[in-house]
Write a protein that holds these residues in place. Structure first.
Motif, PDB file in Angstrom:
ATOM      1  N   ASP A  11     -26.737  24.207 -26.495  1.00 13.88           N
ATOM      2  CA  ASP A  11     -26.051  25.092 -25.545  1.00 13.88           C
ATOM      3  C   ASP A  11     -25.607  24.257 -24.361  1.00 13.88           C
ATOM      4  O   ASP A  11     -26.412  23.490 -23.815  1.00 13.88           O
ATOM      5  CB  ASP A  11     -26.994  26.217 -25.087  1.00 13.88           C
ATOM      6  CG  ASP A  11     -26.249  27.377 -24.439  1.00 13.88           C
ATOM      7  OD1 ASP A  11     -25.449  27.122 -23.508  1.00 13.88           O
ATOM      8  OD2 ASP A  11     -26.469  28.525 -24.859  1.00 13.88           O
ATOM      9  N   HIS A  13     -24.802  25.285 -21.464  1.00  9.32           N
ATOM     10  CA  HIS A  13     -25.206  25.875 -20.185  1.00  9.32           C
ATOM     11  C   HIS A  13     -26.687  25.528 -19.973  1.00  9.32           C
ATOM     12  O   HIS A  13     -27.560  26.056 -20.685  1.00  9.32           O
ATOM     13  CB  HIS A  13     -25.021  27.384 -20.181  1.00  9.32           C
ATOM     14  CG  HIS A  13     -23.581  27.799 -20.259  1.00  9.32           C
ATOM     15  ND1 HIS A  13     -22.913  27.930 -21.457  1.00  9.32           N
ATOM     16  CD2 HIS A  13     -22.684  28.087 -19.276  1.00  9.32           C
ATOM     17  CE1 HIS A  13     -21.660  28.300 -21.220  1.00  9.32           C
ATOM     18  NE2 HIS A  13     -21.495  28.398 -19.906  1.00  9.32           N
ATOM     19  N   VAL A  16     -29.351  28.324 -19.674  1.00  7.54           N
ATOM     20  CA  VAL A  16     -29.689  29.000 -20.927  1.00  7.54           C
ATOM     21  C   VAL A  16     -30.702  28.166 -21.698  1.00  7.54           C
ATOM     22  O   VAL A  16     -31.691  28.674 -22.222  1.00  7.54           O
ATOM     23  CB  VAL A  16     -28.433  29.250 -21.786  1.00  7.54           C
ATOM     24  CG1 VAL A  16     -28.821  29.798 -23.154  1.00  7.54           C
ATOM     25  CG2 VAL A  16     -27.498  30.219 -21.082  1.00  7.54           C
ATOM     26  N   ILE A  20     -34.345  29.637 -22.753  1.00  2.18           N
ATOM     27  CA  ILE A  20     -34.746  29.735 -24.156  1.00  2.18           C
ATOM     28  C   ILE A  20     -35.867  28.739 -24.443  1.00  2.18           C
ATOM     29  O   ILE A  20     -36.810  29.024 -25.199  1.00  2.18           O
ATOM     30  CB  ILE A  20     -33.550  29.481 -25.091  1.00  2.18           C
ATOM     31  CG1 ILE A  20     -32.449  30.516 -24.827  1.00  2.18           C
ATOM     32  CG2 ILE A  20     -33.990  29.537 -26.548  1.00  2.18           C
ATOM     33  CD1 ILE A  20     -32.858  31.945 -25.063  1.00  2.18           C
ATOM     34  N   ASP A  55     -25.471  27.967 -29.452  1.00  2.38           N
ATOM     35  CA  ASP A  55     -24.582  28.801 -28.653  1.00  2.38           C
ATOM     36  C   ASP A  55     -23.299  29.059 -29.441  1.00  2.38           C
ATOM     37  O   ASP A  55     -22.730  28.145 -30.053  1.00  2.38           O
ATOM     38  CB  ASP A  55     -24.255  28.097 -27.333  1.00  2.38           C
ATOM     39  CG  ASP A  55     -23.414  28.959 -26.411  1.00  2.38           C
ATOM     40  OD1 ASP A  55     -23.443  30.197 -26.539  1.00  2.38           O
ATOM     41  OD2 ASP A  55     -22.708  28.397 -25.556  1.00  2.38           O
ATOM     42  N   LEU A  81     -26.696  32.209 -30.857  1.00  8.07           N
ATOM     43  CA  LEU A  81     -26.935  32.946 -29.624  1.00  8.07           C
ATOM     44  C   LEU A  81     -25.591  33.233 -28.966  1.00  8.07           C
ATOM     45  O   LEU A  81     -24.749  32.337 -28.838  1.00  8.07           O
ATOM     46  CB  LEU A  81     -27.809  32.102 -28.693  1.00  8.07           C
ATOM     47  CG  LEU A  81     -28.575  32.796 -27.574  1.00  8.07           C
ATOM     48  CD1 LEU A  81     -29.562  33.807 -28.155  1.00  8.07           C
ATOM     49  CD2 LEU A  81     -29.302  31.766 -26.730  1.00  8.07           C
ATOM     50  N   SER A  83     -23.118  35.783 -26.037  1.00 11.42           N
ATOM     51  CA  SER A  83     -22.970  36.802 -24.994  1.00 11.42           C
ATOM     52  C   SER A  83     -22.205  38.007 -25.531  1.00 11.42           C
ATOM     53  O   SER A  83     -22.083  39.024 -24.849  1.00 11.42           O
ATOM     54  CB  SER A  83     -22.227  36.218 -23.782  1.00 11.42           C
ATOM     55  OG  SER A  83     -22.950  35.142 -23.223  1.00 11.42           O
ATOM     56  N   LYS A 104     -27.647  37.120 -25.961  1.00 10.87           N
ATOM     57  CA  LYS A 104     -28.396  36.524 -24.862  1.00 10.87           C
ATOM     58  C   LYS A 104     -28.964  37.590 -23.941  1.00 10.87           C
ATOM     59  O   LYS A 104     -29.937  37.342 -23.232  1.00 10.87           O
ATOM     60  CB  LYS A 104     -27.490  35.576 -24.054  1.00 10.87           C
ATOM     61  CG  LYS A 104     -27.016  34.353 -24.825  1.00 10.87           C
ATOM     62  CD  LYS A 104     -26.106  33.484 -23.981  1.00 10.87           C
ATOM     63  CE  LYS A 104     -25.623  32.264 -24.759  1.00 10.87           C
ATOM     64  NZ  LYS A 104     -24.697  31.422 -23.972  1.00 10.87           N
ATOM     65  N   SER A 105     -28.371  38.781 -23.958  1.00  8.69           N
ATOM     66  CA  SER A 105     -28.823  39.869 -23.089  1.00  8.69           C
ATOM     67  C   SER A 105     -29.997  40.653 -23.678  1.00  8.69           C
ATOM     68  O   SER A 105     -30.515  41.564 -23.042  1.00  8.69           O
ATOM     69  CB  SER A 105     -27.668  40.833 -22.820  1.00  8.69           C
ATOM     70  OG  SER A 105     -27.157  41.367 -24.039  1.00  8.69           O
TER      71      SER A 105
END
Length: 215
Positions: A11, A13, A16, A20, A55, A81, A83, A104-105
């Motif tokens: 990922d 980001h 994140v 995780i 991601d 994963l 969004s 992710k939420s």
């Protein structure tokens, strides 16, 4: 003795990856072996984990399809994963050999449970997955006979060809012939299913098997 599974995060980001990674670190059965921004970086680090949490939308220009394939070629299972912001990319991910797609939420405990299950090789499917599959106009069902549907349902449930033959009162060779044709049909439709896990997914997509958790 409990089996432990190695997990890596891909990922770009950093936050994140940290979040995780903290979930994975809190699991008794998982070992975090790295968090990198791309599949290329994972390969450069020569990491070959049991599972990669990938991601959906990396900023290096790669696609979910090619990323999943590269990871599978290296022997890693993949859990995507997302969004959920790009339905087309979610659909692309669901057509790959990834074990599932997780938002992710989602609650942290739900994300961790999905990672633990995927590390064991289990298919991850939920209402979000089902809604995406149901709304996909390009998802052409395989024209299977009633007998082939029976074979698919039993075989994909986890039992072997010999047990399927016993249940249906046919020979094991006949079961294997049915499985070969089923796989050829999905290959012809551009929805390959070479493994039992992928056959299970195709059966759910086409309505031959129930979606886990759906009433």
């Amino acid at each position: 003795m409990q089996t432990r599974f190695s997990v890596a995060i891909v990922d770009d980001h950093a936050l994140v990856g940290l979040a995780i990674g903290a979930l994975i670190a809190g699991s008794d059965g998982l070992d975090l072996v790295g968090a990198v921004p791309s599949v290329a970086a994972l390969r450069q680090a020569d990491l070959r984990p049991d599972l990669v949490v990938l991601d959906l939308m990396l900023r290096d220009g790669t696609t979910p399809g090619e990323n999943v394939q590269r990871l599978r070629d290296r022997g890693s299972e993949v859990l995507v994963l997302t969004s959920g912001e790009d339905r087309f990319l979610v659909r692309e991910a669901l057509r790959t050999s990834a074990l599932g797609v997780v938002r992710k939420s989602a609650p942290p405990d739900a994300i961790l449970t999905s990672i633990e299950r995927a590390a064991r090789g289990e298919l991850i499917m939920d209402a979000e997955w089902a809604m995406t599959a149901d709304s996909d106009p390009d998802l052409q069902s395989a024209p299977l006979t009633d007998r082939e549907r029976d074979v698919l349902a039993l075989y994909a449930s986890g039992i072997g060809a010999k047990q399927v033959a016993t249940r249906l009162g046919i020979s094991e060779n006949t079961v294997n012939d049915h499985l070969k044709r089923i796989k050829r049909e999905y290959q012809r439709l551009g929805r390959p299913a070479p493994t039992k896990v992928e056959l299970y997914r195709r059966g759910v997509e086409d309505g031959f098997l129930p979606v886990p958790g759906r009433a």
